[in-house]
Each structure stands twice: as structure tokens, then as C-alpha cells.
Motif scaffolding. Structure first.
Motif, PDB file in Angstrom:
ATOM      1  N   ASP A  40       0.834  -1.211   0.000  1.00  0.00           N
ATOM      2  CA  ASP A  40       0.000   0.000   0.000  1.00  0.00           C
ATOM      3  C   ASP A  40       0.866   1.257   0.000  1.00  0.00           C
ATOM      4  O   ASP A  40       0.384   2.341  -0.269  1.00  0.00           O
ATOM      5  N   LEU A  41       2.154   1.106   0.324  1.00  0.00           N
ATOM      6  CA  LEU A  41       3.065   2.260   0.394  1.00  0.00           C
ATOM      7  C   LEU A  41       3.456   2.676  -1.028  1.00  0.00           C
ATOM      8  O   LEU A  41       3.542   1.836  -1.920  1.00  0.00           O
ATOM      9  N   PRO A  42       3.686   3.987  -1.234  1.00  0.00           N
ATOM     10  CA  PRO A  42       4.044   4.434  -2.591  1.00  0.00           C
ATOM     11  C   PRO A  42       5.503   4.121  -2.935  1.00  0.00           C
ATOM     12  O   PRO A  42       6.327   3.884  -2.057  1.00  0.00           O
ATOM     13  N   THR A  43       5.806   4.134  -4.219  1.00  0.00           N
ATOM     14  CA  THR A  43       7.197   4.030  -4.663  1.00  0.00           C
ATOM     15  C   THR A  43       7.947   5.260  -4.145  1.00  0.00           C
ATOM     16  O   THR A  43       7.442   6.372  -4.262  1.00  0.00           O
ATOM     17  N   PRO A  44       9.144   5.092  -3.566  1.00  0.00           N
ATOM     18  CA  PRO A  44       9.907   6.246  -3.071  1.00  0.00           C
ATOM     19  C   PRO A  44      10.086   7.318  -4.161  1.00  0.00           C
ATOM     20  O   PRO A  44      10.298   6.990  -5.334  1.00  0.00           O
ATOM     21  N   SER A  45      10.014   8.590  -3.746  1.00  0.00           N
ATOM     22  CA  SER A  45       9.929   9.675  -4.728  1.00  0.00           C
ATOM     23  C   SER A  45      11.184   9.815  -5.600  1.00  0.00           C
ATOM     24  O   SER A  45      11.087  10.214  -6.753  1.00  0.00           O
ATOM     25  N   HIS A  46      12.377   9.469  -5.063  1.00  0.00           N
ATOM     26  CA  HIS A  46      13.577   9.613  -5.913  1.00  0.00           C
ATOM     27  C   HIS A  46      13.509   8.665  -7.116  1.00  0.00           C
ATOM     28  O   HIS A  46      14.058   8.946  -8.175  1.00  0.00           O
ATOM     29  N   ILE A  47      12.770   7.546  -6.958  1.00  0.00           N
ATOM     30  CA  ILE A  47      12.632   6.584  -8.065  1.00  0.00           C
ATOM     31  C   ILE A  47      11.613   7.110  -9.081  1.00  0.00           C
ATOM     32  O   ILE A  47      11.830   7.044 -10.295  1.00  0.00           O
ATOM     33  N   VAL A  48      10.528   7.689  -8.561  1.00  0.00           N
ATOM     34  CA  VAL A  48       9.508   8.274  -9.438  1.00  0.00           C
ATOM     35  C   VAL A  48      10.121   9.434 -10.243  1.00  0.00           C
ATOM     36  O   VAL A  48       9.919   9.533 -11.462  1.00  0.00           O
ATOM     37  N   ASP A  49      10.907  10.271  -9.567  1.00  0.00           N
ATOM     38  CA  ASP A  49      11.558  11.405 -10.251  1.00  0.00           C
ATOM     39  C   ASP A  49      12.454  10.902 -11.384  1.00  0.00           C
ATOM     40  O   ASP A  49      12.499  11.482 -12.466  1.00  0.00           O
ATOM     41  N   SER A  50      13.157   9.827 -11.110  1.00  0.00           N
ATOM     42  CA  SER A  50      14.067   9.280 -12.104  1.00  0.00           C
ATOM     43  C   SER A  50      13.298   8.782 -13.335  1.00  0.00           C
ATOM     44  O   SER A  50      13.727   8.984 -14.475  1.00  0.00           O
ATOM     45  N   LEU A  51      12.134   8.191 -13.111  1.00  0.00           N
ATOM     46  CA  LEU A  51      11.300   7.742 -14.245  1.00  0.00           C
ATOM     47  C   LEU A  51      10.836   8.944 -15.069  1.00  0.00           C
ATOM     48  O   LEU A  51      10.919   8.926 -16.302  1.00  0.00           O
ATOM     49  N   CYS A  52      10.380   9.998 -14.381  1.00  0.00           N
ATOM     50  CA  CYS A  52       9.849  11.173 -15.090  1.00  0.00           C
ATOM     51  C   CYS A  52      10.923  11.759 -16.001  1.00  0.00           C
ATOM     52  O   CYS A  52      10.680  12.048 -17.172  1.00  0.00           O
ATOM     53  N   ALA A 281      16.906   3.022  -8.268  1.00  0.00           N
ATOM     54  CA  ALA A 281      16.475   2.292  -7.069  1.00  0.00           C
ATOM     55  C   ALA A 281      17.604   1.423  -6.518  1.00  0.00           C
ATOM     56  O   ALA A 281      17.885   1.435  -5.316  1.00  0.00           O
ATOM     57  N   LEU A 282      18.274   0.686  -7.398  1.00  0.00           N
ATOM     58  CA  LEU A 282      19.287  -0.278  -6.948  1.00  0.00           C
ATOM     59  C   LEU A 282      20.588   0.375  -6.497  1.00  0.00           C
ATOM     60  O   LEU A 282      21.319  -0.194  -5.688  1.00  0.00           O
ATOM     61  N   THR A 283      20.883   1.574  -7.048  1.00  0.00           N
ATOM     62  CA  THR A 283      22.190   2.174  -6.765  1.00  0.00           C
ATOM     63  C   THR A 283      22.136   3.318  -5.762  1.00  0.00           C
ATOM     64  O   THR A 283      23.182   3.803  -5.339  1.00  0.00           O
ATOM     65  N   SER A 284      20.929   3.779  -5.385  1.00  0.00           N
ATOM     66  CA  SER A 284      20.833   4.862  -4.391  1.00  0.00           C
ATOM     67  C   SER A 284      20.841   4.292  -2.978  1.00  0.00           C
ATOM     68  O   SER A 284      20.907   3.072  -2.804  1.00  0.00           O
ATOM     69  N   SER A 285      20.713   5.167  -1.998  1.00  0.00           N
ATOM     70  CA  SER A 285      20.627   4.734  -0.607  1.00  0.00           C
ATOM     71  C   SER A 285      19.468   3.751  -0.438  1.00  0.00           C
ATOM     72  O   SER A 285      18.401   3.924  -1.035  1.00  0.00           O
ATOM     73  N   GLN A 286      19.698   2.726   0.379  1.00  0.00           N
ATOM     74  CA  GLN A 286      18.654   1.718   0.612  1.00  0.00           C
ATOM     75  C   GLN A 286      17.844   2.026   1.876  1.00  0.00           C
ATOM     76  O   GLN A 286      17.120   1.164   2.386  1.00  0.00           O
ATOM     77  N   GLN A 287      17.927   3.290   2.339  1.00  0.00           N
ATOM     78  CA  GLN A 287      17.177   3.677   3.535  1.00  0.00           C
ATOM     79  C   GLN A 287      15.667   3.458   3.353  1.00  0.00           C
ATOM     80  O   GLN A 287      14.972   3.052   4.288  1.00  0.00           O
ATOM     81  N   CYS A 288      15.175   3.707   2.131  1.00  0.00           N
ATOM     82  CA  CYS A 288      13.735   3.539   1.885  1.00  0.00           C
ATOM     83  C   CYS A 288      13.289   2.102   2.138  1.00  0.00           C
ATOM     84  O   CYS A 288      12.162   1.865   2.573  1.00  0.00           O
ATOM     85  N   VAL A 289      14.162   1.153   1.898  1.00  0.00           N
ATOM     86  CA  VAL A 289      13.818  -0.259   2.112  1.00  0.00           C
ATOM     87  C   VAL A 289      13.733  -0.529   3.621  1.00  0.00           C
ATOM     88  O   VAL A 289      12.780  -1.160   4.103  1.00  0.00           O
ATOM     89  N   ALA A 290      14.708  -0.006   4.356  1.00  0.00           N
ATOM     90  CA  ALA A 290      14.698  -0.169   5.814  1.00  0.00           C
ATOM     91  C   ALA A 290      13.450   0.479   6.418  1.00  0.00           C
ATOM     92  O   ALA A 290      12.825  -0.080   7.329  1.00  0.00           O
ATOM     93  N   ASP A 291      13.074   1.640   5.877  1.00  0.00           N
ATOM     94  CA  ASP A 291      11.879   2.335   6.381  1.00  0.00           C
ATOM     95  C   ASP A 291      10.624   1.486   6.159  1.00  0.00           C
ATOM     96  O   ASP A 291       9.775   1.387   7.041  1.00  0.00           O
ATOM     97  N   ALA A 292      10.509   0.899   4.967  1.00  0.00           N
ATOM     98  CA  ALA A 292       9.326   0.074   4.662  1.00  0.00           C
ATOM     99  C   ALA A 292       9.281  -1.148   5.590  1.00  0.00           C
ATOM    100  O   ALA A 292       8.218  -1.496   6.105  1.00  0.00           O
ATOM    101  N   CYS A 293      10.441  -1.755   5.823  1.00  0.00           N
ATOM    102  CA  CYS A 293      10.479  -2.930   6.709  1.00  0.00           C
ATOM    103  C   CYS A 293      10.018  -2.565   8.117  1.00  0.00           C
ATOM    104  O   CYS A 293       9.337  -3.348   8.781  1.00  0.00           O
TER     105      CYS A 293
END
Ligand SMILES: *Cc1c(COP(=O)(O)O)cnc(C)c1O
Length: 382
Positions: A40-52, A281-293
Motif C-alpha cells: 500500500d506504500l508508494p514508490t519512493p519519490s527519488h525513483i519516481v523522479d528518475s522515471l519522469c 532504485a538499486l544504486t541509491s541509498s537503501q534507507q527507503c527499504v529499511a523504512d518500509a520494513c
């Protein structure tokens, strides 16, 4: 009108639940849905920005490379190295997937002849069985039970089955049981696969969704794994990117090339802009993953302790966003929850016959909704 292979598919239980759910909603019931395994959580914004940004670059608007952008495969290889200590040659041992479901659905086409057995965990992710049937293979169910910690007993597979078995599906951390497997089990599987000439497909979609300091291994960490197996992985669960359809297959060159030959004839690769965002997503900080966990862990704790207070037999999982709970009868429990509390859970039988006696909660709902569900359950006479 339909081909036999469609008629041969197992009944799709989830469609039945969707229908019941829609009926309840139409009656005005406020449904609390623990059925869907979709963050239910959104994709982290740095990943969305990168897609745009990538989508605005017209260089991404053409047919992608079949195997994936080399930069994406390099990002996958360096993520595997830093996360698991596994060495992969990005040119030959990594393949981009349009979500790992796509790889799982296509892999039997490359390695299974009609009539050969595919060893499938039961309960299990439904695509293992359907992809086997589409390739005209035969399904051999490996029961995952509480007694064996939801890990298949390889010695229980009959030798006449093994003679014509060509592929085995496995997946830990596991959906739906939320079980984890130690690296020592993967080493046993490598040995078993060598002895019996079986291709192993390990589905590792939940390796990053872990709690209490647990770190899930990759199948490819086992000695010799690359020669016998492929690991399917995905950004879907790690970065809340289920809608983006981006994943990867990793393994030895021969196996990856077999899957690649099927894909070349079926699809035209993942959108380059999505691959560029996946690199971010794979090469940036993985803090967003820790936050989701952290979010899932809090939900897990509230749900599991609430269910225990209600007298249920349930343990807190070390990984995945599922809680697998023992009940007397999967189907009647599921119906009771929906009819009397407006709560959707998935009956274990939806994942195979050995799932009977269990239901699965997906903790993809917030703490308020979990508390509300527990409150409603307190009023039910189970
Ligand atoms: C979610 C899931 C997948 C597939 O995810 P994709 O979005 O297709 O990458 C694969 N296996 C299991 C067990 C899953 O739960």
C-alpha cells in the motif's frame, strides 16, 4: 472454443473471493482487505523522479534491448555483489524481466519437455503450476507443512518422478507461508539438482522484506548454484514497484541464455525509462527499504499479538509481508471473516491443497485498519 490448456488450469479461487468481496461492497460493507499481496506504500519519490526524467528523454522511446540495458544489468550485478557477495557477469548472467512473474511464467518453456515433471511447492505462488501446465509439463507437488517448517522434504520425492523431472520451483522467504530457508538448505538443493539433472528456479521476491535483523540469503550464494539454477528477483516488493513491471533473472550463462531465447520470441523487453528508474532504485541509498520494513514490522507485531490474544495459533514471521495462520478450515474461516466482520483474508487452499488449515493475511494495510480488524474479530464467535 477454448484450448484444452485453458480448461486444464486449476480453478481460480481468487476470482471467487473477488466476487464475494464486490457483493459485500455493493451492500455498503466497509471491507478491510488483507487479501492482496501488493504494497500500500508508494514508490519512493527519488525513483519516481528518475522515471519522469527518463521518460522525457526520447532515447528511451524505442524498442528496448531484449536482454535489458547493459547499465541495468550492471546495476543488478553490483547489487547482487554488495547485497549477497555473489559475482555475476552482467553481459551473460543477468537478464531483465518484465516483473519476475514474467520470468516464472516463461522459464518452463525453455527447460521442460511435454510430459516431464516440474517439482512445485504446495502451497505456492500459483504461477509455478500454471506455467508448468502451459509448457505441457506435469506438476509434482512438494508439500510444505508446519512439521517440516514449510521446507520440502526432497527425500520424499519418488525416484520415478525424479527420472523425468526437469525443473524445480522454490521460493524463500516464502509466499504464502512466510517461512525462511537457511543457506544450508540451498546447498542441499544444489546437490540434489546435480544428482537428478534438474534446473532450479529460485523465486526471491521477498529477500529485502525482513525483520528483527534477519538477512535472507540468495540461492546463488550456495556453492555451484549458478550451474544448476536461476534466481528470479524483482523490484516490486523491495521498492513498492508492483505496477512498474521490472525484475531480473540471474544465474549461469547457459540457463540465462535459455530463458532469453524464449523471451526474445515473446516480448520486446522492459521500457528503458523504467530500467533507468530501476537503476536509480538499486544504486541509491537503501534507507527507503529499511523504512518500509519498519512499517511492516510494526504492523506484524500488532496483528500477531492481537491474533494471539484472540487465541489463534500464529507465529511472527521473520520475512515477507504475510502472516500465515492456522485455522480449523480455510474456506469456512475465510467466509466467516468476510460475512461477519467484512474482513478479507486468503484461504490457504487458494495456493494448493497443502494450504488447507491455514489462511494468509497480507499486512499491506495500515495500523488503524489492523486495529479495526482485530476489534471486529473480537466480536465474532469463532
Ligand atoms: C509478488 C511475487 C512475485 C512477482 O512479482 P513481480 O511483480 O512479477 O516481479 C513473484 N513471486 C512471488 C512469490 C511473489 O509473491
Amino acid at each position: 472454443m477454448y484450448a484444452k490448456r485453458l480448461d486444464n488450469l486449476p480453478p481460480y479461487l481468487f476470482a471467487q473471493i473477488d466476487k464475494l468481496k464486490a457483493e459485500k461492497r455493493a451492500e455498503g460493507v466497509d471491507i478491510i482487505d488483507f487479501g492482496v499481496g501488493d504494497p500500500d506504500l508508494p514508490t519512493p519519490s527519488h525513483i519516481v523522479d528518475s522515471l519522469c526524467e527518463a521518460a522525457r528523454d526520447s532515447a528511451t522511446h524505442h524498442y528496448p534491448d531484449y536482454t535489458g540495458m547493459l547499465e541495468y544489468r550492471e546495476a543488478v550485478a553490483s547489487w547482487y555483489k554488495s547485497r549477497f557477495g555473489v559475482d555475476l557477469d552482467p553481459k551473460t548472467e543477468v537478464l531483465a524481466l518484465i516483473g519476475s512473474k514474467e520470468g516464472i511464467a516463461h522459464v518452463p518453456e525453455a527447460f521442460v519437455n511435454p510430459g516431464e515433471y516440474v517439482l512445485v511447492p504446495d502451497p505456492g505462488y500459483p504461477v509455478y503450476k500454471t506455467s508448468t501446465l502451459f509448457a505441457e509439463g506435469k506438476v509434482w507437488e512438494m508439500p510444505l507443512t508446519g512439521e517440516n517448517d514449510f521446507i520440502p522434504d526432497l527425500d520424499a520425492i519418488p525416484s520415478d518422478v525424479l527420472k523425468t523431472a526437469s525443473l524445480m520451483f522454490l521460493g524463500y522467504p516464502n509466499n504464502p507461508t512466510a517461512a525462511t530457508a537457511p543457506l544450508s538448505f540451498f546447498s542441499e538443493v544444489v546437490e540434489f539438482a546435480r544428482e537428478n539433472d534438474i534446473v532450479v528456479v529460485h523465486d526471491n521476491a521477498y529477500s529485502e522484506i525482513t525483520f528483527d535483523g534477519y538477512k535472507a540469503p540468495s540461492f546463488l550464494q550456495a556453492d555451484g548454484a549458478k550451474e544448476v539454477g536461476i534466481e528470479m528477483h524483482s523490484l516490486s516488493k523491495t521498492y513498492n514497484m508492483t505496477g512498474w513491471r521490472i525484475g531480473m533473472a540471474a544465474g549461469g550463462e547457459e540457463l540465462i541464455s535459455g530463458l532469453g531465447r524464449v523471451k526474445t520470441n515473446v516480448d520486446s523487453g522492459a521500457f528503458d525509462a523504467i530500467q533507468r528508474a530501476a537503476i536509480t532504485a538499486l544504486t541509491s541509498s537503501q534507507q527507503c527499504v529499511a523504512d518500509a520494513c519498519k512499517v511492516y514490522q510494526e504492523r506484524r507485531d500488532i496483528l500477531v499479538s492481537g491474533l494471539k490474544d484472540l487465541g489463534f495459533d500464529v507465529t511472527a514471521p521473520k520475512a515477507t509481508f504475510y502472516v500465515w495462520m492456522k485455522v480449523p478450515d480455510s474456506m469456512s474461516f475465510t467466509q466467516k471473516m468476510l460475512n461477519e466482520a467484512g474482513i478479507v483474508v486468503t484461504p490457504g487452499t487458494g495456493f494448493g491443497r497443502s494450504g488447507d488449515g491455514y489462511v494468509r493475511f497480507a499486512i499491506t494495510r495500515n495500523v488503524d485498519r489492523i486495529n479495526e480488524a482485530l476489534e471486529r474479530m473480537r466480536r465474532i464467535d469463532f
